[in-house]
Design a protein around this motif. Structure first.
Motif, mmCIF file in Angstrom:
data_model
loop_
_atom_site.group_PDB
_atom_site.id
_atom_site.type_symbol
_atom_site.label_atom_id
_atom_site.label_comp_id
_atom_site.label_asym_id
_atom_site.label_seq_id
_atom_site.Cartn_x
_atom_site.Cartn_y
_atom_site.Cartn_z
ATOM 1 N N VAL A 12 10.981 0.209 31.307
ATOM 2 C CA VAL A 12 12.357 0.720 31.182
ATOM 3 C C VAL A 12 13.269 -0.347 30.587
ATOM 4 C CG1 VAL A 12 14.377 1.468 32.498
ATOM 5 C CG2 VAL A 12 12.142 2.462 32.970
ATOM 6 N N LEU A 13 13.142 -1.587 31.046
ATOM 7 C CA LEU A 13 13.966 -2.670 30.493
ATOM 8 C C LEU A 13 13.646 -2.909 29.017
ATOM 9 C CD1 LEU A 13 13.904 -5.180 33.478
ATOM 10 C CD2 LEU A 13 15.796 -3.697 32.753
ATOM 11 N N ALA A 14 12.359 -2.855 28.674
ATOM 12 C CA ALA A 14 11.969 -3.018 27.273
ATOM 13 C C ALA A 14 12.493 -1.870 26.418
ATOM 14 C CB ALA A 14 10.446 -3.114 27.159
ATOM 15 N N ALA A 15 12.486 -0.661 26.938
ATOM 16 C CA ALA A 15 13.019 0.488 26.196
ATOM 17 C C ALA A 15 14.521 0.358 26.003
ATOM 18 C CB ALA A 15 12.689 1.778 26.933
ATOM 19 N N ALA A 16 15.219 -0.132 27.013
ATOM 20 C CA ALA A 16 16.668 -0.324 26.879
ATOM 21 C C ALA A 16 16.973 -1.421 25.867
ATOM 22 C CB ALA A 16 17.272 -0.671 28.233
ATOM 23 N N ALA A 17 16.197 -2.493 25.880
ATOM 24 C CA ALA A 17 16.401 -3.571 24.899
ATOM 25 C C ALA A 17 16.084 -3.079 23.491
ATOM 26 C CB ALA A 17 15.533 -4.766 25.251
ATOM 27 N N THR A 18 15.049 -2.269 23.351
ATOM 28 C CA THR A 18 14.696 -1.718 22.045
ATOM 29 C C THR A 18 15.793 -0.795 21.528
ATOM 30 O OG1 THR A 18 12.352 -1.866 22.573
ATOM 31 C CG2 THR A 18 12.962 -0.360 20.811
ATOM 32 N N ALA A 19 16.415 -0.042 22.398
ATOM 33 C CA ALA A 19 17.489 0.870 21.987
ATOM 34 C C ALA A 19 18.700 0.117 21.466
ATOM 35 C CB ALA A 19 17.894 1.758 23.155
ATOM 36 N N MET A 20 18.867 -1.138 21.854
ATOM 37 C CA MET A 20 19.998 -1.928 21.380
ATOM 38 C C MET A 20 19.761 -2.543 20.005
ATOM 39 S SD MET A 20 21.325 -3.907 24.715
ATOM 40 C CE MET A 20 20.647 -3.383 26.262
ATOM 41 N N LEU A 21 18.532 -2.496 19.527
ATOM 42 C CA LEU A 21 18.219 -3.051 18.217
ATOM 43 C C LEU A 21 18.740 -2.132 17.119
ATOM 44 C CD1 LEU A 21 14.498 -4.072 18.805
ATOM 45 C CD2 LEU A 21 16.468 -5.606 18.670
ATOM 46 N N PRO A 22 18.956 -2.667 15.902
ATOM 47 C CA PRO A 22 19.282 -1.785 14.781
ATOM 48 C C PRO A 22 18.142 -0.785 14.552
ATOM 49 C CG PRO A 22 19.602 -4.088 14.190
ATOM 50 C CD PRO A 22 18.949 -4.071 15.534
ATOM 51 N N MET A 23 18.469 0.369 14.000
ATOM 52 C CA MET A 23 17.509 1.471 13.871
ATOM 53 C C MET A 23 16.227 1.048 13.149
ATOM 54 S SD MET A 23 16.932 4.596 14.645
ATOM 55 C CE MET A 23 18.385 5.529 14.905
ATOM 56 N N ARG A 24 16.333 0.282 12.102
ATOM 57 C CA ARG A 24 15.134 -0.122 11.352
ATOM 58 C C ARG A 24 14.221 -1.041 12.150
ATOM 59 N NH1 ARG A 24 14.722 1.486 6.265
ATOM 60 N NH2 ARG A 24 16.594 2.141 5.183
ATOM 61 N N ARG A 25 14.759 -1.772 13.078
ATOM 62 C CA ARG A 25 13.955 -2.695 13.877
ATOM 63 C C ARG A 25 13.422 -2.051 15.154
ATOM 64 N NH1 ARG A 25 14.318 -8.168 12.103
ATOM 65 N NH2 ARG A 25 15.938 -8.328 10.534
ATOM 66 N N GLN A 26 13.771 -0.810 15.406
ATOM 67 C CA GLN A 26 13.300 -0.108 16.601
ATOM 68 C C GLN A 26 11.911 0.481 16.433
ATOM 69 O OE1 GLN A 26 16.020 2.925 17.785
ATOM 70 N NE2 GLN A 26 17.690 1.509 18.202
ATOM 71 N N MET A 27 11.425 0.618 15.221
ATOM 72 C CA MET A 27 10.203 1.370 14.972
ATOM 73 C C MET A 27 8.972 0.777 15.662
ATOM 74 S SD MET A 27 11.138 3.953 13.288
ATOM 75 C CE MET A 27 9.851 4.668 12.338
ATOM 76 N N VAL A 28 8.687 -0.484 15.439
ATOM 77 C CA VAL A 28 7.458 -1.080 15.980
ATOM 78 C C VAL A 28 7.488 -1.144 17.510
ATOM 79 C CG1 VAL A 28 6.030 -3.155 16.023
ATOM 80 C CG2 VAL A 28 6.960 -2.320 13.856
ATOM 81 N N PRO A 29 8.541 -1.724 18.125
ATOM 82 C CA PRO A 29 8.526 -1.730 19.590
ATOM 83 C C PRO A 29 8.625 -0.327 20.184
ATOM 84 C CG PRO A 29 10.557 -2.724 18.778
ATOM 85 C CD PRO A 29 9.694 -2.455 17.607
ATOM 86 N N GLY A 30 9.337 0.576 19.500
ATOM 87 C CA GLY A 30 9.440 1.948 19.995
ATOM 88 C C GLY A 30 8.106 2.663 19.982
ATOM 89 N N LEU A 31 7.319 2.458 18.936
ATOM 90 C CA LEU A 31 5.988 3.072 18.879
ATOM 91 C C LEU A 31 5.066 2.487 19.943
ATOM 92 C CD1 LEU A 31 5.438 3.405 15.036
ATOM 93 C CD2 LEU A 31 5.776 5.229 16.694
ATOM 94 N N ALA A 32 5.180 1.189 20.182
ATOM 95 C CA ALA A 32 4.372 0.571 21.236
ATOM 96 C C ALA A 32 4.753 1.133 22.605
ATOM 97 C CB ALA A 32 4.557 -0.944 21.211
ATOM 98 N N LEU A 33 6.037 1.300 22.845
ATOM 99 C CA LEU A 33 6.488 1.883 24.117
ATOM 100 C C LEU A 33 6.054 3.338 24.234
ATOM 101 C CD1 LEU A 33 10.063 0.355 24.262
ATOM 102 C CD2 LEU A 33 8.195 -0.119 25.847
ATOM 103 N N LEU A 34 6.125 4.054 23.129
ATOM 104 C CA LEU A 34 5.717 5.455 23.120
ATOM 105 C C LEU A 34 4.224 5.598 23.423
ATOM 106 C CD1 LEU A 34 6.905 8.269 22.550
ATOM 107 C CD2 LEU A 34 6.252 7.962 20.178
ATOM 108 N N ALA A 35 3.414 4.678 22.908
ATOM 109 C CA ALA A 35 1.973 4.720 23.155
ATOM 110 C C ALA A 35 1.621 4.289 24.585
ATOM 111 C CB ALA A 35 1.246 3.833 22.148
ATOM 112 N N ALA A 36 2.385 3.360 25.134
ATOM 113 C CA ALA A 36 2.092 2.841 26.473
ATOM 114 C C ALA A 36 2.547 3.791 27.583
ATOM 115 C CB ALA A 36 2.755 1.482 26.666
ATOM 116 N N ALA A 37 3.515 4.621 27.307
ATOM 117 C CA ALA A 37 4.110 5.472 28.343
ATOM 118 C C ALA A 37 3.119 6.422 29.008
ATOM 119 C CB ALA A 37 5.294 6.242 27.767
#
Length: 88
Positions: A12-37
């Protein structure tokens, strides 16, 4: 607190930190979070029961509603627009 719940809190903390990134930089960590969930949710469900699995699933769907809607629309053959920040 059990290991799956601690990892869920970190997720949850990693997802919140990822949401604060600019949209273009959210892709890689967002996909990793999406796969881990799903793995993390199943683990939480096995250790703590279906109620905690449902709570985690609702939180996951709330956080990733737009990416999941995009994937669902694309899978159904419907048009799906990317956010303006990702369009080239």
């Amino acid at each position: 607190m059990s290991v799956p719940l601690v990892l869920g809190c970190i997720w949850v903390l990693a997802a919140a930190a990822t949401a604060m990134l600019p949209m273009r930089r959210q892709m890689v960590p967002g996909l990793a979070l999406l796969a881990a969930a799903p793995v993390l949710l199943v683990w939480i469900g096995l250790v703590h029961g279906w109620l905690w699995l449902a709570i985690g699933l609702f939180a996951f769907l709330s956080m990733f509603r737009n990416p999941l809607l995009y994937v669902l629309r694309r899978a159904m053959g419907r048009p799906a627009r990317l956010p303006k920040e990702l369009e080239k």
